[in-house]
Write an enzyme that holds these catalytic residues in place. Structure first.
Site, PDB file in Angstrom:
ATOM      1  N   CYS A 171       5.690  -5.454  -0.849  1.00 61.97           N
ATOM      2  CA  CYS A 171       6.849  -4.580  -0.584  1.00 61.97           C
ATOM      3  C   CYS A 171       8.197  -5.299  -0.614  1.00 61.97           C
ATOM      4  O   CYS A 171       9.007  -5.061  -1.517  1.00 61.97           O
ATOM      5  CB  CYS A 171       6.669  -3.897   0.762  1.00 61.97           C
ATOM      6  SG  CYS A 171       5.190  -2.882   0.823  1.00 61.97           S
TER       7      CYS A 171
HETATM    8  N1  LIG Z   1       0.276  -2.783   0.963  1.00 63.85           N
HETATM    9  C1  LIG Z   1       1.228  -2.304   1.745  1.00 63.85           C
HETATM   10  O1  LIG Z   1       1.452  -2.811   2.822  1.00 63.85           O
HETATM   11  C2  LIG Z   1       2.058  -1.098   1.343  1.00 63.85           C
HETATM   12  C3  LIG Z   1       2.781  -0.431   2.316  1.00 63.85           C
HETATM   13  C4  LIG Z   1       3.525   0.690   1.982  1.00 63.85           C
HETATM   14  C5  LIG Z   1       3.570   1.087   0.653  1.00 63.85           C
HETATM   15  N2  LIG Z   1       2.870   0.411  -0.305  1.00 63.85           N
HETATM   16  C6  LIG Z   1       2.928   0.903  -1.673  1.00 63.85           C
HETATM   17  O2  LIG Z   1       1.744   1.626  -1.962  1.00 63.85           O
HETATM   18  C7  LIG Z   1       1.372   1.451  -3.329  1.00 63.85           C
HETATM   19  C8  LIG Z   1      -0.047   0.921  -3.406  1.00 63.85           C
HETATM   20  O3  LIG Z   1      -0.069  -0.363  -2.821  1.00 63.85           O
HETATM   21  P1  LIG Z   1      -1.413  -1.056  -2.328  1.00 63.85           P
HETATM   22  O4  LIG Z   1      -0.991  -2.222  -1.528  1.00 63.85           O
HETATM   23  O5  LIG Z   1      -2.337  -0.068  -1.722  1.00 63.85           O
HETATM   24  O6  LIG Z   1      -2.018  -1.530  -3.728  1.00 63.85           O
HETATM   25  P2  LIG Z   1      -3.473  -2.139  -3.986  1.00 63.85           P
HETATM   26  O7  LIG Z   1      -3.335  -3.043  -5.142  1.00 63.85           O
HETATM   27  O8  LIG Z   1      -4.059  -2.651  -2.715  1.00 63.85           O
HETATM   28  O9  LIG Z   1      -4.336  -0.877  -4.407  1.00 63.85           O
HETATM   29  C9  LIG Z   1      -4.099  -0.149  -5.549  1.00 63.85           C
HETATM   30  C10 LIG Z   1      -5.427   0.427  -6.040  1.00 63.85           C
HETATM   31  O10 LIG Z   1      -5.123   1.250  -7.165  1.00 63.85           O
HETATM   32  C11 LIG Z   1      -6.137   1.047  -8.133  1.00 63.85           C
HETATM   33  N3  LIG Z   1      -5.596   1.439  -9.433  1.00 63.85           N
HETATM   34  C12 LIG Z   1      -4.665   0.810 -10.187  1.00 63.85           C
HETATM   35  N4  LIG Z   1      -4.424   1.510 -11.305  1.00 63.85           N
HETATM   36  C13 LIG Z   1      -5.207   2.595 -11.259  1.00 63.85           C
HETATM   37  C14 LIG Z   1      -5.430   3.670 -12.134  1.00 63.85           C
HETATM   38  N5  LIG Z   1      -4.742   3.775 -13.280  1.00 63.85           N
HETATM   39  N6  LIG Z   1      -6.312   4.593 -11.775  1.00 63.85           N
HETATM   40  C15 LIG Z   1      -7.008   4.503 -10.631  1.00 63.85           C
HETATM   41  N7  LIG Z   1      -6.867   3.496  -9.751  1.00 63.85           N
HETATM   42  C16 LIG Z   1      -5.971   2.559 -10.070  1.00 63.85           C
HETATM   43  C17 LIG Z   1      -6.467  -0.428  -8.032  1.00 63.85           C
HETATM   44  O11 LIG Z   1      -7.737  -0.722  -8.568  1.00 63.85           O
HETATM   45  C18 LIG Z   1      -6.407  -0.637  -6.502  1.00 63.85           C
HETATM   46  O12 LIG Z   1      -7.669  -0.405  -5.895  1.00 63.85           O
HETATM   47  C19 LIG Z   1       2.431   0.548  -3.928  1.00 63.85           C
HETATM   48  O13 LIG Z   1       3.425   1.325  -4.500  1.00 63.85           O
HETATM   49  C20 LIG Z   1       2.987  -0.187  -2.720  1.00 63.85           C
HETATM   50  O14 LIG Z   1       4.321  -0.613  -2.932  1.00 63.85           O
HETATM   51  C21 LIG Z   1       2.097  -0.663   0.026  1.00 63.85           C
END
Ligand SMILES: NC(=O)c1ccc[n+]([C@@H]2O[C@H](COP(=O)([O-])OP(=O)(O)OC[C@H]3O[C@@H](n4cnc5c(N)ncnc54)[C@H](O)[C@@H]3O)[C@@H](O)[C@H]2O)c1
Length: 448
Positions: A285
Protein backbone atom coordinates in the site's frame (compact mmCIF):
# COMPACT_ATOMS: atom_id res chain seq x y z
CA UNK A 1 -24.50 13.68 -1.27
CA UNK A 2 -27.97 13.06 -2.73
CA UNK A 3 -30.69 11.73 -0.43
CA UNK A 4 -30.75 7.97 0.08
CA UNK A 5 -33.41 6.15 -1.87
CA UNK A 6 -36.28 4.53 -0.12
CA UNK A 7 -35.85 0.78 -0.83
CA UNK A 8 -39.60 0.61 -1.38
CA UNK A 9 -39.22 2.87 -4.42
CA UNK A 10 -36.46 0.82 -6.07
CA UNK A 11 -37.14 -1.17 -9.23
CA UNK A 12 -37.93 -4.83 -8.62
CA UNK A 13 -34.47 -6.36 -9.40
CA UNK A 14 -32.65 -4.02 -6.98
CA UNK A 15 -35.22 -4.53 -4.23
CA UNK A 16 -35.07 -8.31 -4.74
CA UNK A 17 -31.31 -8.31 -4.50
CA UNK A 18 -31.40 -6.27 -1.31
CA UNK A 19 -33.88 -8.70 0.19
CA UNK A 20 -31.56 -11.58 -0.70
CA UNK A 21 -28.78 -9.78 1.21
CA UNK A 22 -30.97 -9.35 4.25
CA UNK A 23 -32.08 -12.97 4.16
CA UNK A 24 -28.43 -14.02 3.68
CA UNK A 25 -29.40 -16.12 0.67
CA UNK A 26 -27.41 -14.06 -1.87
CA UNK A 27 -24.49 -15.91 -3.44
CA UNK A 28 -21.25 -13.99 -2.91
CA UNK A 29 -18.31 -14.27 -5.30
CA UNK A 30 -14.89 -12.99 -4.22
CA UNK A 31 -12.27 -12.62 -6.95
CA UNK A 32 -8.66 -12.70 -5.70
CA UNK A 33 -8.11 -14.78 -2.56
CA UNK A 34 -5.15 -12.87 -1.12
CA UNK A 35 -4.56 -10.70 1.97
CA UNK A 36 -7.81 -8.85 1.27
CA UNK A 37 -10.02 -11.40 -0.47
CA UNK A 38 -9.62 -14.41 1.82
CA UNK A 39 -10.44 -12.63 5.12
CA UNK A 40 -13.40 -10.99 3.36
CA UNK A 41 -14.67 -14.35 2.04
CA UNK A 42 -14.38 -15.96 5.49
CA UNK A 43 -16.16 -13.03 7.14
CA UNK A 44 -19.11 -13.30 4.74
CA UNK A 45 -19.32 -17.09 5.13
CA UNK A 46 -19.22 -16.78 8.92
CA UNK A 47 -22.52 -14.86 8.91
CA UNK A 48 -24.20 -17.43 6.70
CA UNK A 49 -23.63 -16.33 3.09
CA UNK A 50 -22.63 -19.00 0.58
CA UNK A 51 -19.33 -17.72 -0.80
CA UNK A 52 -17.38 -18.82 -3.84
CA UNK A 53 -13.80 -17.58 -4.12
CA UNK A 54 -12.25 -17.19 -7.58
CA UNK A 55 -8.50 -17.13 -8.09
CA UNK A 56 -6.26 -17.65 -11.07
CA UNK A 57 -3.76 -19.49 -8.88
CA UNK A 58 -4.67 -23.21 -8.86
CA UNK A 59 -2.51 -23.59 -5.71
CA UNK A 60 -4.59 -21.04 -3.77
CA UNK A 61 -7.86 -22.53 -5.03
CA UNK A 62 -6.73 -25.99 -3.86
CA UNK A 63 -5.63 -24.64 -0.46
CA UNK A 64 -8.91 -22.84 0.21
CA UNK A 65 -10.90 -25.85 -1.00
CA UNK A 66 -8.97 -27.98 1.50
CA UNK A 67 -9.52 -25.48 4.35
CA UNK A 68 -5.77 -24.89 4.43
CA UNK A 69 -4.99 -21.33 5.59
CA UNK A 70 -2.15 -19.19 4.14
CA UNK A 71 -3.11 -15.68 5.34
CA UNK A 72 -2.04 -14.51 8.81
CA UNK A 73 -5.21 -12.52 9.50
CA UNK A 74 -7.43 -15.54 8.88
CA UNK A 75 -8.08 -17.88 11.77
CA UNK A 76 -7.16 -21.48 10.79
CA UNK A 77 -10.06 -22.94 12.73
CA UNK A 78 -12.59 -20.49 11.28
CA UNK A 79 -11.47 -21.23 7.73
CA UNK A 80 -11.73 -24.98 8.27
CA UNK A 81 -15.16 -24.54 9.85
CA UNK A 82 -16.67 -22.50 6.96
CA UNK A 83 -15.06 -24.72 4.30
CA UNK A 84 -15.13 -28.24 5.72
CA UNK A 85 -17.67 -27.92 8.54
CA UNK A 86 -20.47 -25.79 7.10
CA UNK A 87 -19.56 -25.97 3.40
CA UNK A 88 -20.26 -22.23 3.07
CA UNK A 89 -16.98 -21.31 1.40
CA UNK A 90 -15.74 -22.94 -1.80
CA UNK A 91 -13.04 -21.92 -4.28
CA UNK A 92 -12.70 -22.25 -8.02
CA UNK A 93 -10.75 -21.07 -11.05
CA UNK A 94 -13.75 -21.51 -13.32
CA UNK A 95 -15.08 -18.16 -14.57
CA UNK A 96 -18.20 -19.84 -15.92
CA UNK A 97 -19.49 -19.99 -12.36
CA UNK A 98 -19.68 -16.17 -12.20
CA UNK A 99 -23.36 -16.02 -13.31
CA UNK A 100 -24.31 -18.06 -10.20
CA UNK A 101 -23.23 -15.06 -8.09
CA UNK A 102 -25.52 -12.24 -6.92
CA UNK A 103 -22.58 -10.09 -5.93
CA UNK A 104 -19.00 -10.16 -7.20
CA UNK A 105 -16.36 -8.48 -5.06
CA UNK A 106 -13.02 -7.87 -6.78
CA UNK A 107 -9.83 -7.88 -4.67
CA UNK A 108 -7.00 -8.29 -7.18
CA UNK A 109 -3.58 -6.59 -7.05
CA UNK A 110 -2.98 -3.02 -8.25
CA UNK A 111 0.80 -2.76 -8.63
CA UNK A 112 2.87 -0.11 -10.38
CA UNK A 113 4.73 -0.48 -13.65
CA UNK A 114 8.51 0.00 -13.68
CA UNK A 115 7.88 3.69 -14.44
CA UNK A 116 5.70 4.13 -11.33
CA UNK A 117 2.46 4.34 -13.31
CA UNK A 118 -0.72 2.36 -12.44
CA UNK A 119 -0.81 -1.20 -13.69
CA UNK A 120 -4.50 -2.05 -14.02
CA UNK A 121 -4.00 -5.30 -15.94
CA UNK A 122 -5.52 -7.42 -13.13
CA UNK A 123 -8.63 -5.27 -12.73
CA UNK A 124 -9.07 -5.15 -16.49
CA UNK A 125 -8.64 -8.90 -16.94
CA UNK A 126 -11.17 -9.72 -14.23
CA UNK A 127 -13.67 -7.10 -15.43
CA UNK A 128 -13.49 -8.58 -18.93
CA UNK A 129 -14.25 -12.06 -17.57
CA UNK A 130 -17.17 -10.65 -15.56
CA UNK A 131 -18.46 -8.65 -18.55
CA UNK A 132 -18.55 -11.76 -20.76
CA UNK A 133 -20.87 -13.45 -18.26
CA UNK A 134 -22.69 -10.51 -16.69
CA UNK A 135 -26.37 -11.12 -16.03
CA UNK A 136 -29.08 -8.69 -14.90
CA UNK A 137 -29.42 -8.19 -11.16
CA UNK A 138 -25.74 -8.58 -10.18
CA UNK A 139 -23.76 -6.20 -7.96
CA UNK A 140 -20.08 -5.73 -8.89
CA UNK A 141 -17.94 -4.10 -6.22
CA UNK A 142 -14.28 -3.24 -6.58
CA UNK A 143 -12.16 -3.28 -3.39
CA UNK A 144 -8.66 -2.96 -4.88
CA UNK A 145 -6.92 0.35 -4.14
CA UNK A 146 -6.77 2.53 -7.23
CA UNK A 147 -6.94 6.09 -8.58
CA UNK A 148 -10.20 8.08 -8.61
CA UNK A 149 -12.03 7.25 -11.83
CA UNK A 150 -11.11 3.58 -12.25
CA UNK A 151 -14.59 2.20 -11.56
CA UNK A 152 -16.32 4.71 -13.86
CA UNK A 153 -13.73 5.10 -16.59
CA UNK A 154 -12.25 1.61 -16.83
CA UNK A 155 -14.76 -0.88 -15.42
CA UNK A 156 -18.09 0.65 -16.41
CA UNK A 157 -17.42 0.78 -20.20
CA UNK A 158 -16.11 -2.80 -20.17
CA UNK A 159 -19.18 -4.03 -18.28
CA UNK A 160 -21.66 -2.01 -20.33
CA UNK A 161 -20.18 -3.48 -23.52
CA UNK A 162 -22.30 -6.49 -22.52
CA UNK A 163 -25.36 -4.43 -23.50
CA UNK A 164 -26.52 -4.17 -19.88
CA UNK A 165 -26.76 -0.73 -18.21
CA UNK A 166 -25.39 0.17 -14.81
CA UNK A 167 -28.01 1.31 -12.29
CA UNK A 168 -30.76 -0.28 -14.34
CA UNK A 169 -29.67 -3.86 -15.15
CA UNK A 170 -26.67 -4.33 -12.87
CA UNK A 171 -25.04 -2.37 -10.04
CA UNK A 172 -21.50 -1.11 -9.74
CA UNK A 173 -19.71 0.25 -6.65
CA UNK A 174 -16.31 0.92 -5.17
CA UNK A 175 -15.62 0.11 -1.54
CA UNK A 176 -11.98 0.26 -0.48
CA UNK A 177 -10.55 -2.41 1.77
CA UNK A 178 -8.89 -0.90 4.84
CA UNK A 179 -7.54 -4.07 6.45
CA UNK A 180 -4.41 -3.52 8.51
CA UNK A 181 -2.57 -6.86 8.44
CA UNK A 182 -1.53 -7.99 11.90
CA UNK A 183 -3.88 -5.55 13.68
CA UNK A 184 -5.50 -7.50 16.52
CA UNK A 185 -8.04 -4.80 17.40
CA UNK A 186 -9.50 -3.89 14.01
CA UNK A 187 -10.65 -6.58 11.59
CA UNK A 188 -12.87 -6.43 8.50
CA UNK A 189 -16.01 -6.41 10.68
CA UNK A 190 -15.26 -3.50 13.00
CA UNK A 191 -13.38 -1.27 10.55
CA UNK A 192 -15.72 1.43 9.17
CA UNK A 193 -16.32 0.81 5.48
CA UNK A 194 -16.62 3.55 2.86
CA UNK A 195 -18.97 2.77 -0.04
CA UNK A 196 -19.38 4.88 -3.17
CA UNK A 197 -21.26 4.45 -6.41
CA UNK A 198 -22.00 6.91 -9.15
CA UNK A 199 -25.70 6.16 -9.48
CA UNK A 200 -28.11 6.11 -6.54
CA UNK A 201 -29.49 2.61 -7.13
CA UNK A 202 -26.03 1.00 -7.19
CA UNK A 203 -25.17 2.90 -4.02
CA UNK A 204 -28.23 1.67 -2.12
CA UNK A 205 -27.69 -1.90 -3.26
CA UNK A 206 -24.01 -1.81 -2.28
CA UNK A 207 -24.81 -0.25 1.12
CA UNK A 208 -27.36 -2.99 1.79
CA UNK A 209 -24.75 -5.63 0.99
CA UNK A 210 -21.97 -4.22 3.16
CA UNK A 211 -24.29 -3.50 6.09
CA UNK A 212 -24.81 -7.23 6.53
CA UNK A 213 -21.33 -7.80 7.94
CA UNK A 214 -19.72 -4.44 8.67
CA UNK A 215 -20.69 -2.60 11.83
CA UNK A 216 -20.49 0.89 10.37
CA UNK A 217 -20.80 1.71 6.67
CA UNK A 218 -19.99 5.22 5.41
CA UNK A 219 -21.70 6.20 2.14
CA UNK A 220 -20.08 8.75 -0.18
CA UNK A 221 -21.59 10.36 -3.26
CA UNK A 222 -19.59 8.62 -6.02
CA UNK A 223 -17.15 5.82 -6.71
CA UNK A 224 -14.53 8.51 -7.47
CA UNK A 225 -14.94 9.96 -3.96
CA UNK A 226 -14.56 6.49 -2.40
CA UNK A 227 -11.45 5.84 -4.51
CA UNK A 228 -10.02 9.19 -3.42
CA UNK A 229 -10.70 8.40 0.27
CA UNK A 230 -8.52 5.31 0.10
CA UNK A 231 -5.58 6.85 -1.78
CA UNK A 232 -5.74 9.87 0.52
CA UNK A 233 -5.56 7.64 3.63
CA UNK A 234 -2.45 5.93 2.35
CA UNK A 235 -0.93 9.21 1.19
CA UNK A 236 -1.57 10.64 4.67
CA UNK A 237 0.48 7.81 6.16
CA UNK A 238 3.24 8.08 3.54
CA UNK A 239 3.60 11.84 4.12
CA UNK A 240 3.63 11.61 7.91
CA UNK A 241 6.09 8.73 7.91
CA UNK A 242 8.30 10.77 5.57
CA UNK A 243 8.11 13.71 7.99
CA UNK A 244 9.39 11.64 10.93
CA UNK A 245 11.97 9.93 8.72
CA UNK A 246 13.31 13.35 7.74
CA UNK A 247 13.34 14.34 11.41
CA UNK A 248 15.29 11.15 12.19
CA UNK A 249 17.96 12.07 9.62
CA UNK A 250 18.17 15.62 10.99
CA UNK A 251 18.37 14.39 14.60
CA UNK A 252 21.18 12.03 13.57
CA UNK A 253 23.11 14.99 12.20
CA UNK A 254 22.35 17.15 15.27
CA UNK A 255 23.17 14.29 17.65
CA UNK A 256 19.67 14.25 19.11
CA UNK A 257 17.60 11.18 19.95
CA UNK A 258 14.59 11.30 17.59
CA UNK A 259 12.69 8.75 19.72
CA UNK A 260 13.00 10.93 22.81
CA UNK A 261 11.76 13.91 20.79
CA UNK A 262 8.79 12.00 19.34
CA UNK A 263 7.83 10.44 22.68
CA UNK A 264 7.82 13.85 24.34
CA UNK A 265 5.91 15.47 21.43
CA UNK A 266 3.35 12.65 21.71
CA UNK A 267 2.46 13.71 25.26
CA UNK A 268 0.65 16.76 23.89
CA UNK A 269 -3.01 15.90 24.42
CA UNK A 270 -4.21 17.51 21.16
CA UNK A 271 -2.99 18.48 17.72
CA UNK A 272 -0.43 15.70 17.25
CA UNK A 273 -0.47 12.08 16.06
CA UNK A 274 2.23 9.50 16.62
CA UNK A 275 4.21 8.31 13.63
CA UNK A 276 7.58 6.59 13.91
CA UNK A 277 10.64 6.58 11.71
CA UNK A 278 12.07 3.37 10.32
CA UNK A 279 14.21 1.83 7.59
CA UNK A 280 11.74 2.80 4.86
CA UNK A 281 8.20 1.90 3.85
CA UNK A 282 7.00 -1.42 2.47
CA UNK A 283 3.98 -3.56 1.73
CA UNK A 284 1.41 -3.41 -1.01
CA UNK A 285 0.00 0.00 0.00
CA UNK A 286 2.13 2.88 1.30
CA UNK A 287 4.97 2.74 -1.28
CA UNK A 288 2.58 2.24 -4.21
CA UNK A 289 -0.83 3.84 -3.75
CA UNK A 290 0.17 7.53 -3.60
CA UNK A 291 1.69 7.11 -7.06
CA UNK A 292 -1.74 6.13 -8.38
CA UNK A 293 -3.01 9.55 -7.32
CA UNK A 294 0.13 11.31 -8.54
CA UNK A 295 -0.38 9.77 -11.98
CA UNK A 296 -4.07 10.69 -12.16
CA UNK A 297 -3.40 14.27 -11.02
CA UNK A 298 -1.20 14.82 -14.09
CA UNK A 299 -4.29 14.42 -16.28
CA UNK A 300 -5.55 17.59 -14.54
CA UNK A 301 -2.23 19.39 -15.02
CA UNK A 302 -1.65 19.16 -11.26
CA UNK A 303 1.55 18.26 -9.42
CA UNK A 304 1.07 16.37 -6.14
CA UNK A 305 4.22 17.75 -4.53
CA UNK A 306 3.71 16.19 -1.07
CA UNK A 307 3.51 12.74 -2.65
CA UNK A 308 6.68 13.24 -4.66
CA UNK A 309 8.58 14.59 -1.66
CA UNK A 310 7.36 11.86 0.71
CA UNK A 311 8.32 9.19 -1.83
CA UNK A 312 11.77 10.72 -2.21
CA UNK A 313 12.41 10.82 1.56
CA UNK A 314 11.02 7.35 2.27
CA UNK A 315 12.99 5.83 -0.61
CA UNK A 316 16.18 7.43 0.77
CA UNK A 317 15.89 5.58 4.12
CA UNK A 318 17.51 2.24 3.14
CA UNK A 319 20.60 4.11 1.99
CA UNK A 320 20.62 6.17 5.18
CA UNK A 321 20.45 2.96 7.27
CA UNK A 322 23.32 1.45 5.27
CA UNK A 323 25.43 4.61 5.75
CA UNK A 324 24.69 4.68 9.47
CA UNK A 325 25.64 1.00 9.75
CA UNK A 326 28.89 1.75 7.90
CA UNK A 327 29.64 4.69 10.21
CA UNK A 328 28.97 2.65 13.34
CA UNK A 329 31.21 -0.16 12.22
CA UNK A 330 33.92 2.31 11.34
CA UNK A 331 33.64 3.93 14.81
CA UNK A 332 34.32 0.45 16.21
CA UNK A 333 37.32 -0.11 13.97
CA UNK A 334 35.58 -2.28 11.37
CA UNK A 335 35.04 -1.76 7.66
CA UNK A 336 31.75 -2.81 6.06
CA UNK A 337 33.72 -4.74 3.43
CA UNK A 338 34.87 -7.35 5.93
CA UNK A 339 31.97 -7.14 8.39
CA UNK A 340 29.43 -9.80 9.28
CA UNK A 341 25.96 -8.29 9.58
CA UNK A 342 23.00 -10.14 11.07
CA UNK A 343 19.69 -8.56 10.03
CA UNK A 344 16.71 -9.07 12.36
CA UNK A 345 13.43 -8.94 10.45
CA UNK A 346 12.78 -8.81 6.73
CA UNK A 347 8.97 -8.45 6.82
CA UNK A 348 7.88 -4.93 5.88
CA UNK A 349 6.28 -4.52 9.29
CA UNK A 350 5.96 -6.07 12.69
CA UNK A 351 4.29 -9.44 13.25
CA UNK A 352 3.32 -10.22 9.68
CA UNK A 353 4.82 -12.73 7.25
CA UNK A 354 4.76 -10.36 4.28
CA UNK A 355 8.06 -9.32 2.66
CA UNK A 356 6.51 -7.41 -0.28
CA UNK A 357 8.29 -4.13 -1.04
CA UNK A 358 10.11 -4.49 2.29
CA UNK A 359 12.94 -1.95 2.71
CA UNK A 360 14.97 -4.83 4.21
CA UNK A 361 15.50 -6.16 0.68
CA UNK A 362 17.27 -3.02 -0.47
CA UNK A 363 19.27 -2.71 2.76
CA UNK A 364 20.46 -6.32 2.54
CA UNK A 365 21.42 -5.70 -1.06
CA UNK A 366 23.26 -2.43 -0.32
CA UNK A 367 25.24 -4.09 2.49
CA UNK A 368 26.11 -7.12 0.36
CA UNK A 369 27.05 -4.88 -2.57
CA UNK A 370 29.65 -3.21 -0.33
CA UNK A 371 31.15 -6.56 0.59
CA UNK A 372 29.45 -7.29 3.93
CA UNK A 373 28.62 -10.90 4.78
CA UNK A 374 24.88 -10.69 5.47
CA UNK A 375 22.60 -13.21 7.16
CA UNK A 376 19.12 -12.71 8.53
CA UNK A 377 16.69 -13.99 11.11
CA UNK A 378 12.92 -13.58 10.77
CA UNK A 379 10.64 -15.85 12.79
CA UNK A 380 7.86 -15.40 10.20
CA UNK A 381 9.78 -15.52 6.92
CA UNK A 382 11.92 -18.67 6.55
CA UNK A 383 13.24 -17.83 3.07
CA UNK A 384 13.93 -14.45 1.46
CA UNK A 385 14.53 -14.09 -2.26
CA UNK A 386 15.11 -10.52 -3.42
CA UNK A 387 17.55 -8.68 -5.71
CA UNK A 388 18.96 -12.04 -6.84
CA UNK A 389 19.81 -13.07 -3.26
CA UNK A 390 18.38 -16.30 -1.92
CA UNK A 391 18.73 -16.51 1.85
CA UNK A 392 17.33 -18.73 4.58
CA UNK A 393 16.53 -17.41 8.03
CA UNK A 394 19.25 -18.46 10.51
CA UNK A 395 18.30 -19.47 14.07
CA UNK A 396 18.69 -16.67 16.60
CA UNK A 397 21.35 -18.23 18.81
CA UNK A 398 24.13 -16.92 21.04
CA UNK A 399 26.58 -18.09 18.37
CA UNK A 400 24.79 -16.19 15.54
CA UNK A 401 24.75 -12.99 17.62
CA UNK A 402 28.29 -13.42 18.84
CA UNK A 403 29.64 -13.96 15.32
CA UNK A 404 28.03 -10.77 13.97
CA UNK A 405 30.05 -7.56 13.95
CA UNK A 406 26.76 -5.72 13.69
CA UNK A 407 23.19 -6.76 14.45
CA UNK A 408 20.72 -4.65 12.51
CA UNK A 409 17.07 -4.58 13.62
CA UNK A 410 14.86 -3.80 10.62
CA UNK A 411 11.52 -5.28 11.78
CA UNK A 412 10.41 -5.32 15.43
CA UNK A 413 8.58 -8.67 15.55
CA UNK A 414 7.12 -9.37 18.99
CA UNK A 415 8.38 -12.98 18.96
CA UNK A 416 12.02 -11.88 19.21
CA UNK A 417 13.58 -11.69 22.70
CA UNK A 418 15.33 -8.31 22.51
CA UNK A 419 16.89 -8.64 25.98
CA UNK A 420 18.62 -11.78 24.68
CA UNK A 421 19.71 -9.93 21.53
CA UNK A 422 21.10 -7.00 23.54
CA UNK A 423 22.93 -9.34 25.89
CA UNK A 424 24.77 -11.26 23.17
CA UNK A 425 25.28 -8.71 20.37
CA UNK A 426 28.56 -6.78 20.19
CA UNK A 427 27.09 -3.83 18.32
CA UNK A 428 23.45 -3.20 17.46
CA UNK A 429 21.70 -0.71 15.22
CA UNK A 430 18.00 -0.58 16.08
CA UNK A 431 15.92 1.16 13.40
CA UNK A 432 12.57 0.47 15.14
CA UNK A 433 13.32 1.11 18.81
CA UNK A 434 12.58 -2.56 19.43
CA UNK A 435 14.95 -2.39 22.41
CA UNK A 436 12.67 0.09 24.17
CA UNK A 437 12.47 -0.96 27.80
CA UNK A 438 15.56 -3.20 27.62
CA UNK A 439 18.33 -1.84 29.84
CA UNK A 440 21.30 -1.27 27.56
CA UNK A 441 24.45 0.67 26.93
CA UNK A 442 23.59 3.18 24.20
CA UNK A 443 27.21 3.07 22.97
CA UNK A 444 26.59 -0.53 21.99
CA UNK A 445 22.88 -0.29 21.12
CA UNK A 446 22.41 2.63 18.75
CA UNK A 447 19.01 3.88 17.63
CA UNK A 448 18.16 5.13 14.13
N1 LIG B 1 -2.63 -6.25 1.70
C1 LIG B 1 -3.16 -5.19 2.29
O1 LIG B 1 -2.84 -4.91 3.43
C2 LIG B 1 -4.19 -4.32 1.60
C3 LIG B 1 -4.96 -3.46 2.37
C4 LIG B 1 -5.93 -2.67 1.77
C5 LIG B 1 -6.07 -2.73 0.39
N2 LIG B 1 -5.29 -3.56 -0.36
C6 LIG B 1 -5.52 -3.60 -1.80
O2 LIG B 1 -6.28 -4.75 -2.13
C7 LIG B 1 -5.89 -5.26 -3.40
C8 LIG B 1 -5.48 -6.72 -3.26
O3 LIG B 1 -4.33 -6.78 -2.44
P1 LIG B 1 -3.86 -8.11 -1.72
O4 LIG B 1 -2.83 -7.70 -0.75
O5 LIG B 1 -5.02 -8.90 -1.24
O6 LIG B 1 -3.20 -8.88 -2.95
P2 LIG B 1 -2.68 -10.40 -2.97
O7 LIG B 1 -1.57 -10.43 -3.94
O8 LIG B 1 -2.47 -10.89 -1.58
O9 LIG B 1 -3.92 -11.20 -3.55
C9 LIG B 1 -4.40 -11.02 -4.83
C10 LIG B 1 -4.99 -12.35 -5.31
O10 LIG B 1 -5.56 -12.09 -6.59
C11 LIG B 1 -5.28 -13.21 -7.42
N3 LIG B 1 -5.37 -12.77 -8.81
C12 LIG B 1 -4.53 -11.96 -9.50
N4 LIG B 1 -4.99 -11.78 -10.75
C13 LIG B 1 -6.13 -12.47 -10.85
C14 LIG B 1 -7.04 -12.70 -11.89
N5 LIG B 1 -6.88 -12.12 -13.09
N6 LIG B 1 -8.09 -13.47 -11.65
C15 LIG B 1 -8.28 -14.06 -10.45
N7 LIG B 1 -7.44 -13.91 -9.41
C16 LIG B 1 -6.38 -13.12 -9.62
C17 LIG B 1 -3.88 -13.63 -7.01
O11 LIG B 1 -3.61 -14.96 -7.38
C18 LIG B 1 -3.95 -13.44 -5.48
O12 LIG B 1 -4.40 -14.62 -4.83
C19 LIG B 1 -4.80 -4.33 -3.90
O13 LIG B 1 -5.37 -3.35 -4.68
C20 LIG B 1 -4.25 -3.72 -2.62
O14 LIG B 1 -3.68 -2.45 -2.85
C21 LIG B 1 -4.37 -4.38 0.23
Amino acid sequence: MSNPLNPGTLAAPAAELMEKFMDRIARVGVVGLGYVGLPFAVEKAKVGFRVLGFDRSPGRVAQVAAGDNYIGDVNDQELREVVLGQGLLEATGDWDRLPEMDVIVICVPTPLTRNLTPDLQYIQAVTEEVAKRLRPGQLISLESTTYPGTTQEVMKPLLEASGLRVGRDFYLAFSPERVDPGNKRYSTRNTNKVVGASDPVSREVALAFYRQTILHVVPVSSSQAAEMVKVFENTFRAVNIALVNELAMLCDRMDLDVWEVLDAAGTKPFGIMSFYPGPGVGGHCIPLDPHYLEWKAREFNFNTRFIALAGEINRRMPEFVMEKAMRLLSDHGRGLRTARVLVLGVAYKKDIADPRESPSAEILHLLAQRGAWVTYHDPLIPRFQEYGHDLESVPLTVKALDEADLVLILTDHSAVDYAFVVEHAHLLLDTRFATRGVPCDRQKVVLL
